[in-house]
Structures are given as C-alpha cells and as structure tokens.
Design a protein around this motif. Structure first.
Motif, PDB file in Angstrom:
ATOM      1  N   TYR A  21      12.029 -11.296  10.419  1.00 23.80           N
ATOM      2  CA  TYR A  21      10.709 -12.405   9.358  1.00 23.80           C
ATOM      3  C   TYR A  21       9.906 -12.531   8.267  1.00 23.80           C
ATOM      4  CZ  TYR A  21       9.937 -16.965   8.796  1.00 23.80           C
ATOM      5  OH  TYR A  21       9.706 -18.725   7.378  1.00 23.80           O
ATOM      6  N   SER A  22      10.620 -12.585   6.846  1.00 24.22           N
ATOM      7  CA  SER A  22       9.243 -12.311   6.605  1.00 24.22           C
ATOM      8  C   SER A  22       9.094 -13.896   6.049  1.00 24.22           C
ATOM      9  CB  SER A  22       9.955 -11.304   5.337  1.00 24.22           C
ATOM     10  OG  SER A  22       8.712 -11.276   4.145  1.00 24.22           O
ATOM     11  N   SER A  23       7.607 -14.414   5.796  1.00 25.86           N
ATOM     12  CA  SER A  23       7.094 -15.555   5.104  1.00 25.86           C
ATOM     13  C   SER A  23       7.436 -15.961   3.260  1.00 25.86           C
ATOM     14  CB  SER A  23       6.072 -16.023   6.434  1.00 25.86           C
ATOM     15  OG  SER A  23       5.857 -17.010   5.381  1.00 25.86           O
ATOM     16  N   PRO A  24       7.944 -17.390   3.889  1.00 27.27           N
ATOM     17  CA  PRO A  24       8.073 -16.486   1.724  1.00 27.27           C
ATOM     18  C   PRO A  24       6.619 -17.841   1.653  1.00 27.27           C
ATOM     19  CG  PRO A  24       8.930 -19.261   3.309  1.00 27.27           C
ATOM     20  CD  PRO A  24       8.748 -18.017   4.181  1.00 27.27           C
ATOM     21  N   ILE A  25       5.601 -17.354   2.366  1.00 27.68           N
ATOM     22  CA  ILE A  25       4.424 -18.500   2.045  1.00 27.68           C
ATOM     23  C   ILE A  25       3.448 -17.138   1.644  1.00 27.68           C
ATOM     24  CG2 ILE A  25       2.352 -20.060   2.314  1.00 27.68           C
ATOM     25  CD1 ILE A  25       4.184 -21.188   4.466  1.00 27.68           C
ATOM     26  N   PRO A  26       2.856 -17.131   0.851  1.00 28.97           N
ATOM     27  CA  PRO A  26       2.032 -15.596   0.513  1.00 28.97           C
ATOM     28  C   PRO A  26       1.301 -15.445   1.279  1.00 28.97           C
ATOM     29  CG  PRO A  26       2.029 -17.346  -1.609  1.00 28.97           C
ATOM     30  CD  PRO A  26       3.401 -18.110  -0.500  1.00 28.97           C
ATOM     31  N   VAL A  27       0.897 -15.392   2.265  1.00 27.72           N
ATOM     32  CA  VAL A  27      -0.534 -14.864   3.101  1.00 27.72           C
ATOM     33  C   VAL A  27      -1.742 -13.886   1.721  1.00 27.72           C
ATOM     34  CG1 VAL A  27      -1.839 -14.027   5.337  1.00 27.72           C
ATOM     35  CG2 VAL A  27       0.953 -14.399   4.841  1.00 27.72           C
ATOM     36  N   ARG A  28      -2.777 -14.271   1.543  1.00 30.88           N
ATOM     37  CA  ARG A  28      -4.440 -13.056   1.230  1.00 30.88           C
ATOM     38  C   ARG A  28      -5.855 -14.078   2.268  1.00 30.88           C
ATOM     39  NH1 ARG A  28      -8.306 -16.785  -1.386  1.00 30.88           N
ATOM     40  NH2 ARG A  28      -7.024 -18.799  -1.970  1.00 30.88           N
ATOM     41  N   ASP A  29      -6.572 -13.070   1.904  1.00 27.95           N
ATOM     42  CA  ASP A  29      -7.455 -13.413   2.787  1.00 27.95           C
ATOM     43  C   ASP A  29      -8.635 -14.352   2.378  1.00 27.95           C
ATOM     44  OD1 ASP A  29      -7.359 -10.993   4.367  1.00 27.95           O
ATOM     45  OD2 ASP A  29      -7.839  -9.303   3.395  1.00 27.95           O
ATOM     46  N   ALA A  30      -9.372 -15.289   2.528  1.00 21.85           N
ATOM     47  CA  ALA A  30     -10.097 -16.203   2.753  1.00 21.85           C
ATOM     48  C   ALA A  30     -10.990 -15.517   2.007  1.00 21.85           C
ATOM     49  CB  ALA A  30     -10.354 -17.582   3.166  1.00 21.85           C
ATOM     50  N   HIS A  31     -11.543 -16.511   0.883  1.00 20.76           N
ATOM     51  CA  HIS A  31     -12.737 -16.068   0.153  1.00 20.76           C
ATOM     52  C   HIS A  31     -13.796 -16.710  -0.119  1.00 20.76           C
ATOM     53  CE1 HIS A  31     -10.905 -17.465  -3.791  1.00 20.76           C
ATOM     54  NE2 HIS A  31     -10.189 -16.580  -3.416  1.00 20.76           N
ATOM     55  N   LEU A  32     -15.324 -17.225  -1.024  1.00 23.77           N
ATOM     56  CA  LEU A  32     -16.022 -17.317  -1.520  1.00 23.77           C
ATOM     57  C   LEU A  32     -15.840 -18.585  -1.962  1.00 23.77           C
ATOM     58  CD1 LEU A  32     -18.981 -18.900  -1.316  1.00 23.77           C
ATOM     59  CD2 LEU A  32     -20.016 -17.321  -2.304  1.00 23.77           C
ATOM     60  N   GLY A  33     -14.621 -18.840  -2.745  1.00 20.91           N
ATOM     61  CA  GLY A  33     -14.000 -19.702  -3.274  1.00 20.91           C
ATOM     62  C   GLY A  33     -13.349 -20.585  -2.879  1.00 20.91           C
ATOM     63  N   ASP A  34     -12.733 -20.258  -1.465  1.00 24.59           N
ATOM     64  CA  ASP A  34     -12.021 -21.226  -1.375  1.00 24.59           C
ATOM     65  C   ASP A  34     -12.647 -22.440  -0.024  1.00 24.59           C
ATOM     66  OD1 ASP A  34      -9.472 -20.314  -1.349  1.00 24.59           O
ATOM     67  OD2 ASP A  34      -9.685 -18.453  -0.379  1.00 24.59           O
ATOM     68  N   ALA A  35     -14.396 -21.391   0.493  1.00 25.37           N
ATOM     69  CA  ALA A  35     -14.869 -22.548   1.239  1.00 25.37           C
ATOM     70  C   ALA A  35     -15.747 -23.061   0.275  1.00 25.37           C
ATOM     71  CB  ALA A  35     -16.430 -21.507   2.041  1.00 25.37           C
ATOM     72  N   LEU A  36     -16.225 -23.138  -1.075  1.00 24.47           N
ATOM     73  CA  LEU A  36     -16.459 -24.041  -2.073  1.00 24.47           C
ATOM     74  C   LEU A  36     -15.853 -24.958  -1.656  1.00 24.47           C
ATOM     75  CD1 LEU A  36     -18.316 -21.565  -4.982  1.00 24.47           C
ATOM     76  CD2 LEU A  36     -19.307 -22.693  -2.965  1.00 24.47           C
ATOM     77  N   ALA A  37     -14.005 -24.665  -2.226  1.00 25.14           N
ATOM     78  CA  ALA A  37     -12.892 -25.752  -2.799  1.00 25.14           C
ATOM     79  C   ALA A  37     -13.589 -26.903  -0.754  1.00 25.14           C
ATOM     80  CB  ALA A  37     -12.289 -25.655  -2.478  1.00 25.14           C
ATOM     81  N   SER A  38     -13.165 -26.129  -0.154  1.00 20.45           N
ATOM     82  CA  SER A  38     -13.082 -26.853   1.485  1.00 20.45           C
ATOM     83  C   SER A  38     -14.715 -28.369   1.619  1.00 20.45           C
ATOM     84  CB  SER A  38     -13.203 -25.741   2.185  1.00 20.45           C
ATOM     85  OG  SER A  38     -14.336 -27.204   3.534  1.00 20.45           O
ATOM     86  N   GLU A  39     -15.838 -27.871   1.186  1.00 20.13           N
ATOM     87  CA  GLU A  39     -17.258 -28.454   1.128  1.00 20.13           C
ATOM     88  C   GLU A  39     -17.369 -29.050  -0.186  1.00 20.13           C
ATOM     89  OE1 GLU A  39     -18.772 -28.194   2.997  1.00 20.13           O
ATOM     90  OE2 GLU A  39     -17.973 -26.491   4.337  1.00 20.13           O
ATOM     91  N   TRP A  40     -16.569 -28.893  -0.893  1.00 13.97           N
ATOM     92  CA  TRP A  40     -15.997 -30.116  -2.037  1.00 13.97           C
ATOM     93  C   TRP A  40     -15.856 -31.070  -1.902  1.00 13.97           C
ATOM     94  CZ3 TRP A  40     -18.747 -32.608  -5.786  1.00 13.97           C
ATOM     95  CH2 TRP A  40     -18.234 -33.323  -6.424  1.00 13.97           C
ATOM     96  N   THR A  41     -14.762 -30.807  -1.079  1.00 20.19           N
ATOM     97  CA  THR A  41     -14.037 -31.601  -0.694  1.00 20.19           C
ATOM     98  C   THR A  41     -14.642 -32.697   0.114  1.00 20.19           C
ATOM     99  OG1 THR A  41     -12.014 -30.370  -1.005  1.00 20.19           O
ATOM    100  CG2 THR A  41     -11.257 -32.363   0.286  1.00 20.19           C
ATOM    101  N   LYS A  42     -15.358 -32.155   1.672  1.00 22.62           N
ATOM    102  CA  LYS A  42     -15.816 -32.652   2.469  1.00 22.62           C
ATOM    103  C   LYS A  42     -16.909 -33.954   1.443  1.00 22.62           C
ATOM    104  CE  LYS A  42     -16.118 -28.909   4.650  1.00 22.62           C
ATOM    105  NZ  LYS A  42     -16.886 -28.363   6.896  1.00 22.62           N
TER     106      LYS A  42
END
Length: 281
Positions: A21-42
C-alpha cells in the motif's frame, strides 16, 4: 465474512506477491516553518492576545494623546524636549500588557496541558521555543512600531512646540518597539522557566517596577550608590533614555538600554532552552 476488528488481508494476485500500500498523501519532514505556522495560528486565535494587545493599544494611544492635549491646553514648556517624549507613560503601562502576553504565550500551555500536544506534534523543544519567540517578537515589534508612529504623529499635530529630528523619530518608534518586544521575550523566557502564568507575571512586574520603588525609599546615605544604580538601570528610566527623558544624568545613554535588555534576554533565553530540554512536561 470477517469478524469485528479483523484486519483484511492485503490484496494478492493469483500466483503473485501481496501488493504494497502506498499512501497518496505526501510525507515530508517537519521544519521550522511548520512550527512558525502553528504558533502563529495559536497566538492569533486565543482571546488573551486580543485582550492584552487591545489594552496595550488603548493605553498607548489614550495616554499619549491625553498627555499632548494637557500640555497644549496648559501651554506648558517642554524645555527643549521632543514632543515625542509625551508617549513615555503610554509605553510604560503598555509594556505591562506585553509582559503578560509574553508569559501567557508558553505558560498558559503548561496550565492547560496543551504543552504535551505541542511537544508531541513537534518533539524538537528548541524548535518550539524558537517558533514562539520569533512569532511573538515580530508581532509585538510590528504593532508597537505602528502605534508609536501614529501616536507621535498625533502629538506633533496637537502640540505646536519645537521640532523632532529623524533620530528622535527613529528611537521613539523603532527603538522603543525593539525594546518593548525584547522585554516581552524576557517574559517568554521567564514563563518557560517558571511554567506558571501568575507566578511569572508577578516576577516580571517586579522586575519592571520594584527597582524604582525600592530606590524611592532608600533614605540612608550609606545606600546612596545603590539607590543611584537602581534609578539608572530601572526599566522605566531605560525607556526614558530612549525618549531622551531620563530621570538621572548619569547611567545608560543613547541606545545603551536596548543593548542591556538584549544581553539580559539572551541569558534568560539560554536558560529557558536548557530548562525546556532538561525537564519533563
């Protein structure tokens, strides 16, 4: 027919191996940009941000304009000081709101238990604290710069005295914004170390006001040097230096208050990083 919760066997063509089985959702490593987006949302979605920054804006604009109206109505002489110095009281009280938000940015997550979810989503604790610091600093710096510029413009229109140089404007807007935002980062570091909202806010209010209050009640001649030092390096006096309205003639001058605050905050943040990595949540 399968029984409940029984996993279906993978599809296997006749005479061939099972299909992977191969997921159609792309998998990548999280980075600082993801953390920034999360903290801005909060930070933009919680009510504490709206209330603390809203009160800060009211204090800075209200007291700044009120001071200008009083000076204009009384036809008082500013004695060679820039009219921008009238924004001092609004910034001093508004900084209390910034301190509160800086503490709540992380300490509230410890109070609610949300910090566990945050660190599960982003196991790199240094990345979490960095994202919080960057988002908070940029938000406070941008907002304070805009508000001080607006207040300075209104004060210039109301009080028809003297003129303010480009350096006066730069220190009263960008300089003050850098100082207040850095003071907020210090609060964020203290909140990380103490991990309790009320306790960290109390400590920071003491840091802002206690040295000046203690100095006012030191009447002994033997404490004269200590009293002078407390006056010179108290946060209200450092803000006054940036507005060119220092209480004392000696002590920090020019941009010295900003360098002092940056140094103290750097030490506190280093302790916050070490504490966050060493402690269990």
């Amino acid at each position: 027919m399968t029984t409940p919760y029984q996993q279906q066997a993978p599809y296997q063509p006749q005479g061939g191996p099972a299909a992977a089985y191969s997921s159609p959702i792309p998998v990548r490593d999280a980075h600082l940009g993801d953390a920034l987006a999360s903290e801005w949302t909060k930070i933009r979605s919680v009510r504490s941000t709206m209330w603390t920054l809203g009160v800060m804006i009211v204090l800075m604009v209200g007291l700044g304009v009120l001071s200008a109206v009083v000076v204009s109505a009384a036809d008082a002489d500013l004695e060679g000081q820039s009219v921008l110095s009238l924004g001092f009281f609004g910034v001093l009280l508004g900084s209390i709101c910034v301190i509160t938000l800086g503490v709540l940015t992380i300490a509230s997550e410890y109070g609610t238990g949300m910090i566990r979810t945050t660190l599960t989503a982003c196991p790199s604790r240094a990345r979490v604290l960095t994202a919080k610091a960057v988002v908070f600093f940029l938000l406070v710096f941008t907002l304070t710069t805009v508000i001080t510029a607006i207040v300075g413009g209104l004060q210039t229109l109301i009080v028809d005295q003297g003129s303010s140089t480009g350096e006066d404007w730069f220190r009263a807007t960008v300089g003050i914004a850098l100082y207040v935002a850095t003071l907020g980062l210090l609060s964020l570091a203290v909140g990380t170390l103490i991990r309790h909202s009320a306790g960290a806010i109390t400590v920071m209010i003491g840091v802002v006001l206690l040295p000046l209050v203690l100095a006012m009640f030191m009447f002994s001649e033997s404490l004269r040097d200590l009293q002078q030092a407390l006056f010179e390096y108290s946060i209200p006096n450092q803000i006054g230096v940036l507005y060119d309205t220092a209480v004392t003639e000696s002590g920090p001058a020019g941009w010295d208050p900003l360098w002092i605050m940056l140094g103290v905050t750097a030490v506190a943040l280093a302790g916050a990083y070490a504490s966050l990595n060493a402690r269990d949540v």
